[in-house]
Design an enzyme around this catalytic site. Structure first.
Site, PDB file in Angstrom:
ATOM      1  N   GLY A  35      74.665  24.393  -2.466  1.00 57.43           N
ATOM      2  CA  GLY A  35      76.011  24.718  -2.015  1.00 57.43           C
ATOM      3  C   GLY A  35      76.057  25.837  -1.004  1.00 57.43           C
ATOM      4  N   GLY A  95      74.773  32.692  -5.502  1.00 57.92           N
ATOM      5  CA  GLY A  95      73.740  31.681  -5.645  1.00 57.92           C
ATOM      6  C   GLY A  95      72.997  31.824  -6.960  1.00 57.92           C
ATOM      7  N   VAL A  96      71.930  31.082  -7.091  1.00 56.87           N
ATOM      8  CA  VAL A  96      71.176  31.012  -8.339  1.00 56.87           C
ATOM      9  C   VAL A  96      69.894  31.825  -8.199  1.00 56.87           C
ATOM     10  CG1 VAL A  96      70.070  29.427  -9.962  1.00 56.87           C
ATOM     11  CG2 VAL A  96      72.102  28.709  -8.709  1.00 56.87           C
ATOM     12  N   GLY A  97      69.479  32.473  -9.273  1.00 61.63           N
ATOM     13  CA  GLY A  97      68.160  33.093  -9.274  1.00 61.63           C
ATOM     14  C   GLY A  97      68.204  34.579  -9.514  1.00 61.63           C
ATOM     15  N   ASN A  98      67.032  35.212  -9.396  1.00 66.39           N
ATOM     16  CA  ASN A  98      66.878  36.614  -9.763  1.00 66.39           C
ATOM     17  C   ASN A  98      67.638  37.551  -8.844  1.00 66.39           C
ATOM     18  OD1 ASN A  98      65.069  35.672 -11.701  1.00 66.39           O
ATOM     19  ND2 ASN A  98      63.392  35.720 -10.222  1.00 66.39           N
ATOM     20  N   GLU A 109      79.505  27.949  -7.918  1.00 73.28           N
ATOM     21  CA  GLU A 109      79.089  26.627  -8.399  1.00 73.28           C
ATOM     22  C   GLU A 109      78.254  26.691  -9.676  1.00 73.28           C
ATOM     23  OE1 GLU A 109      76.871  24.825  -5.205  1.00 73.28           O
ATOM     24  OE2 GLU A 109      75.101  26.037  -5.586  1.00 73.28           O
ATOM     25  N   ASN A 133      63.761  23.281  -2.898  1.00 67.66           N
ATOM     26  CA  ASN A 133      64.770  22.656  -3.763  1.00 67.66           C
ATOM     27  C   ASN A 133      65.810  21.879  -2.962  1.00 67.66           C
ATOM     28  OD1 ASN A 133      63.432  24.027  -5.799  1.00 67.66           O
ATOM     29  ND2 ASN A 133      64.869  25.721  -5.803  1.00 67.66           N
TER      30      ASN A 133
END
Lengths: 499, 499
Positions: free
Chosen positions: B380, B260-263, B286, B376
């Site tokens: 995905g 996934g996205v982020g820290n 993704e 948000n």
């Protein structure tokens, strides 16, 4: 030709199974379940318990089984662990008392999770068959379930050859098991009737510890006849599909249907069969019930791919007495394939499943009454719904003589989220949630699907929620349920009680 | 060779778009988003509003976009409808006030839902490209998203040719769009690096209404450096995977990673890269963030399939200045393919996603704070989690300086159910939920993942629930959240307040 395997009594077979072992049984809702050996195993467990010795086993199946398997073993308190689905009242009660560990699982995932080793070792496969060959070929009976996987993974195998089912069922199964990553290829099904595998399971004959001969009917439960509410639901679904075809959102040749189990599902199928604007259709589903047999005979349903033939003895007789006809119109597949996301999405299934309750966001509870009490399990509903071309959930708008609303502010347990639920249908009407935000969804569900007795109360709930993307109140979300638990009725909420 | 399309200013392009139309924009988290035209469209909307005329459009994208698209249009109050994902503060606020209708959607489903007609007509495709051919070939820029589908479905097309991105990005995209049922075939990806489509989108050149030249950086947000909690989460995940390999439950060659996205995601990738027992790995994901670029350069990550290059300008420069190297190591695919259930399940992805909160049943909230406020979107995470070989969710065990527990009795919004969540990881440890029933799951999550400050309180909750398959209390399920909303802290609950 006689088989080179020991012929055992059910008791002799059961005696081979040890305390604490894990068994993969045949049986899918509840067609083709092993019956004699689990019943004898229950007797053995009771004897062991009487002698002060522990005796429990882990029970894996395809899906639910009947009184001879889940029933007998539960009554004998012989089940330590159970997955992926059940519907037996005694077992259900033990699960809800915390006496049996039950893992509710998407049915398509069970075989790969077993192969990946996530459920530990599988000591025994105990499967019902209609024929066995000396080389280790096994022709399953009225379901495939996860039997092909259990037969391959298990250390040892016991087979019930059920003479009630003719060996000429050969050719009605399509046994295919994908390789595990990173070697997995596609599931090469491009049409409902595509045959991709073998007619029988093949095992190392050295693993076959014995054969038990039986002559037993499947233990399929009967269903109630349609009532005005389920008939109206069926008509609502059929009319909705016809309107979608006219609007060009369902292609003119129609798309394959998946239908859940039970009275609502039967009523929907009957209404689709009766509607002259619905073209002849195919089914790609996990369970065939009695209602599909006349549709196959009349040609309304041109082909049915399934995991199980969940038929009454009468309907099963109609099939076995006309096998040349039905062998070209029915294919039984492993649950990993009948429910496979890849195939469901590729074929563009119209999925029809039933809900216990549905909330204003469009989330569905398929499993737990009042959030705590397991009914049966999620079954295949998630496999089909998430990947469908169009997903429909239906249920009568009320239960318990109108005291319970199936439309609630917040579901007390969630199995299918708003992301997967597109169309909600009750006898009141249809809520088309596609492309709608949570507030629009809530209005559509209240206006089109909730029972008139509850619409005002649901609107009051909305008006009591604070601003937000979801009409959600942490204090009042479960107010309908809590009011019911206190008063035996979801109507006439006093909001001040719950704030 | 000059192009046979009108060259427009952003303002001229924006003037072509009418009130109430639906626009499919390029842009994925937020790489490759159209920037000049939406910004000009926002100015146009403000001008229309100033003249007392309504002006709002429906905004479809790949995923989130930056200040020039979601930001500018939201500030101009020009968005009527938005799907499938966003992360802009102004737009988020409008969504949570009910001013913008937002439909949160699994990203893999968006393109087919658009094709099936479930979102109505798409009037415009507005996409960023790095090159265009006179015959209607369009080389996209730093993402694919759903642009290929919008370009095909839209009545008319506007293209931003962004000179910041070299035309030599040609060859980094793999454009493939499946046919619709009943004609759909397999997605023929069997390995992460398999190329199955075209290097560019091809459209009817008559649909191209104009071209706007730009020279603008992508608006990728920066991420914070790892902190002790995210570093510990990363190590916990890496150590868990190594233990699973040793136990034979992950194959020795490892499996492709989705992250996934982020820290937290960055910290996990860094820990996997640093762990000498983790073999060199591939990614099927993704979004590629900065952290993957050094892993590709060092060979720790041997290939990355993605939907978007979400890179800082510095990292993007590293890629464009070494394109011959990266063109053999990165492929950008449409979100329908990067997130496709069929491919995710076939390849056997190890999925790593982050949660806002996780409950004792193993259910995950990815989207809504306190059940109402959209952050948000689900993105995905559902596409990958449901179909993964092994699905991991992680988050720090607390937020707001320890006042909020990420482990709660019942999630206030559910995006991923217990059926899909296998492994939970916080900086405290790992809860392996596979094959565990709800009560076992609750114990594992409390003991291994909850912050010590909350363990006793979570155990008290369990002790206050009634008998049932799920440790669920309709009165106390949201007690942590309600106590926080009243007191600004989830600690020190007085249970009597909520019963």
């Amino acid at each position: 030709m006689s088989l080179p395997f020991p012929v055992l009594t059910p008791e002799e077979a059961a005696a081979l199974i040890q305390n604490n072992q894990t068994i993969g049984f045949s049986g899918f809702t509840p067609a083709g379940a092993a019956k004699a050996i689990p019943k004898a195993l229950a007797v053995r467990a009771e004897a062991e318990h009487a002698m002060g010795r522990p005796f429990k086993v882990g029970v894996l199946t395809g899906a639910s089984t009947g009184p001879s398997l889940d029933g007998a073993l539960a009554e004998a308190e012989a089940i330590s662990f159970r997955t992926p689905y059940q519907s037996n009242p005694v077992l259900r009660s033990q699960i809800n008392k915390g006496q049996v560990r039950f893992v509710d699982m998407h049915l398509s995932l069970l075989p790969q999770v077993a192969r990946y080793g996530f459920l530990g070792p599988i000591h025994w496969a105990v499967v019902e068959a209609c024929d066995v060959t000396a080389g280790g070929g096994i022709v399953l009976s009225t379901s495939v379930g996860a039997s092909n996987t259990y037969l391959r993974l298990a250390d040892k195998i016991l087979i019930e050859i059920n003479r009630k089912h003719p060996p000429t069922l050969l050719g009605m199964h399509d046994i295919f098991e994908p390789a595990d990553p990173p070697a997995r290829q596609e599931i090469p099904i491009y049409g409902v009737s595509d045959r991709i595998g073998a007619a029988m399971c093949v095992v190392d004959p050295k693993k076959i510890a014995g054969i038990v001969y039986t002559d037993l009917e499947d233990e399929a439960g009967g269903f109630e006849p349609p009532n005005p509410a389920t008939e109206k639901i069926g008509q609502n679904v059929a009319n909705f599909f016809v309107a979608e075809m006219r609007a060009g959102r369902i292609p003119p040749q129609f798309l394959p249907l998946q239908s859940g189990v039970g009275n609502v599902a039967n009523a929907v199928l009957a209404a689709l069969g009766d509607n002259p604007e619905v073209p002849n259709f195919e089914m790609y589903t996990e369970v065939l019930q009695d209602s599909v047999i006349p549709l196959l005979e009349s040609g309304r349903c041109s082909f049915a791919s399934t995991c199980a033939l969940t038929l009454s003895p009468e309907a099963m007789n109609r099939v076995t007495s006309n096998l040349d006809f039905f062998r070209n119109r029915i294919l039984m597949r492993p649950q990993e394939i009948s429910n496979h996301p890849e195939v469901v999405r590729r074929l563009g299934i119209l999925s029809l499943n039933t809900a216990i309750e549905i909330d204003l966001g469009g989330n569905v509870n398929s499993t737990h009454v009042m959030g705590r009490q397991m009914m049966n399990g999620i079954g295949g509903s998630g496999d089909f719904t998430r990947n469908a071309y169009m997903s429909v959930f239906s249920c009568p708008s009320t239960a318990k003589g109108g005291k319970i609303s199936a439309i609630v502010p917040v579901v007390s347990h969630m199995d299918h989220s708003e992301h997967s639920v597109q169309i909600v249908v009750t006898e009141q009407g249809v809520a088309d949630l596609r492309g709608k935000d949570p507030h629009e969804r809530a209005q559509l569900i209240i206006n089109n699907c909730a029972h008139p007795d509850f619409r005002q109360q649901l609107r009051q709930y909305i008006s009591l929620t604070k601003e937000g993307h979801e009409p959600m109140s942490l204090s009042l979300g479960y107010s309908f349920h809590r009011h019911f638990l206190r008063n035996g009725d979801m109507r006439n909420i006093n909001w001040d009680e719950w704030r």
